[in-house]
Design an enzyme around this catalytic site. Structure first.
Site, PDB file in Angstrom:
ATOM      1  N   TYR A   1      25.508 -25.874  84.020  1.00  0.00           N
ATOM      2  CA  TYR A   1      25.228 -26.394  85.372  1.00  0.00           C
ATOM      3  C   TYR A   1      25.898 -27.751  85.573  1.00  0.00           C
ATOM      4  O   TYR A   1      26.566 -27.976  86.587  1.00  0.00           O
ATOM      5  CB  TYR A   1      23.722 -26.488  85.595  1.00  0.00           C
ATOM      6  CG  TYR A   1      23.363 -26.844  87.026  1.00  0.00           C
ATOM      7  CD1 TYR A   1      23.592 -25.942  88.058  1.00  0.00           C
ATOM      8  CD2 TYR A   1      22.823 -28.084  87.347  1.00  0.00           C
ATOM      9  CE1 TYR A   1      23.287 -26.257  89.375  1.00  0.00           C
ATOM     10  CE2 TYR A   1      22.500 -28.407  88.662  1.00  0.00           C
ATOM     11  CZ  TYR A   1      22.731 -27.494  89.668  1.00  0.00           C
ATOM     12  OH  TYR A   1      22.431 -27.808  90.980  1.00  0.00           O
TER      13      TYR A   1
ATOM     14  N   SER B   1      26.115 -32.114  92.768  1.00  0.00           N
ATOM     15  CA  SER B   1      24.759 -32.455  92.316  1.00  0.00           C
ATOM     16  C   SER B   1      24.836 -33.751  91.519  1.00  0.00           C
ATOM     17  O   SER B   1      25.874 -34.052  90.912  1.00  0.00           O
ATOM     18  CB  SER B   1      24.218 -31.351  91.405  1.00  0.00           C
ATOM     19  OG  SER B   1      23.007 -31.765  90.794  1.00  0.00           O
TER      20      SER B   1
END
Ligand SMILES: NC(=O)c1ccc[n+]([C@@H]2O[C@H](COP(=O)([O-])OP(=O)(O)OC[C@H]3O[C@@H](n4cnc5c(N)ncnc54)[C@H](OP(=O)(O)O)[C@@H]3O)[C@@H](O)[C@H]2O)c1
Length: 264
Positions: free
Chosen positions: A158, A145
């Site tokens: 995350y 990501s």
């Protein structure tokens, strides 16, 4: 290559019940592939398969990616069914806000790392021996990501998990290159899925999942080592990587936070 000569024959995708995984399944099914689709919600997998071309060829595996033995069993079952493996996409992931000052967020931190990082390795592991011996080009695909390029406030677990996926896939790429296995890292920017639909902030260059899937499939077919999709976020990622800490801190001090939740 499949019968139409367009793409890979046998593709295994985790997190296929929703978002990017479901869009990748539709893309590869349209190319004529045989699919192994894994997620916890089996009814969503069954519904998806019913909409795909050649539904009788595809297999659904209702598995939690934190259960490594169950992933290995699904991998063996799929390879026995499909006669081998061409592409494995470890896409299953969760995104939850965490703040280290709250003790109750530590189990959430653990769940994010277990689902996004450890499960990526557990998904690849059972396929590598077959990929080494079957004598056809194979690809392992990790989903990172842009949130893994720099640490984002409020996304402590995350960001850490996606940075780990990016570095892990790079290590694996070097390890497996001599065996003819390509490791592809794809970093999505903002893609319009249930994961991002809850974000209470503007998402630049938001992309539709089917558009993402078509671009990702081309990247995987090319065997590229690393790709940010969409390309505009690739430029953002490059700039972020180069920014000195004082400038980065200034720009991101007030960045919006993801909401915190209990351990999924
Ligand atoms: N959307 C974006 O903008 C974006 C950006 C960067 C990176 N990503 C990454 O892309 C991947 C897919 O995200 P998405 O946007 O498509 O999210 P999504 O719509 O929420 O889908 C997540 C998928 O992961 C599966 N999953 C989650 N935990 C699992 C578990 N323990 N075991 C098995 N499957 C599990 C879910 O299936 P079940 O709930 O049925 O198990 C679902 O199919 C994630 O790794 C995410 O971090 C997305």
């Amino acid at each position: 290559m499949n019968k139409q000569g367009a793409g890979p024959e046998r593709v295994f995708i985790t997190g296929a019940s929703s978002g990017l995984g479901a869009a990748l399944a539709a893309e590869y099914a349209a190319q004529g592939a045989t699919l192994g689709l894994l997620a916890r919600r089996s009814e969503m997998l069954d519904q998806l398969i019913a909409t795909l071309p050649n539904p009788e060829r595809h297999r659904a595996y209702a598995v939690d990616v934190r259960d490594h033995a169950a992933i290995a069993a699904a991998a063996q079952a799929f390879m026995a069914h499909a006669g081998g493996i061409d592409v494995v996409i470890a896409n299953a992931g969760i995104s939850v806000g965490t703040l280290t000052e709250f003790a109750e967020d530590i189990p959430v931190f653990e769940a994010v790392i277990a689902t996004n990082v450890v499960a990526t390795a557990a998904t690849f592991a059972p396929f590598i021996p077959a990929m080494k011996t079957q004598g056809t080009p194979a690809r392992l695909v990790g989903i990172g990501s842009v949130a893994g390029i720099r640490g984002l406030p409020g996304a402590e677990a995350y960001s850490a998990s996606k940075a780990a996926v990016i570095s892990y896939c790079e290590s694996l790429r070097l390890e497996l290159k001599p065996h003819g296995i390509r490791v592809v890292t794809i970093c999505p920017g903002y893609i319009d899925t249930p994961m991002t639909q809850v974000n209470p902030y503007p998402m630049p260059f938001l992309m539709a999942p089917d558009k993402f899937a078509a671009k990702a499939a081309r990247t995987i077919a090319a065997g590229s080592s690393y790709k940010v999709i969409p390309w505009q976020m690739g430029i953002v990622a490059k700039v972020l990587r180069m920014l000195p800490n004082p400038l980065y801190d200034l720009a991101f001090a007030k960045a919006p936070h993801k909401s915190r939740k209990a351990a999924p």
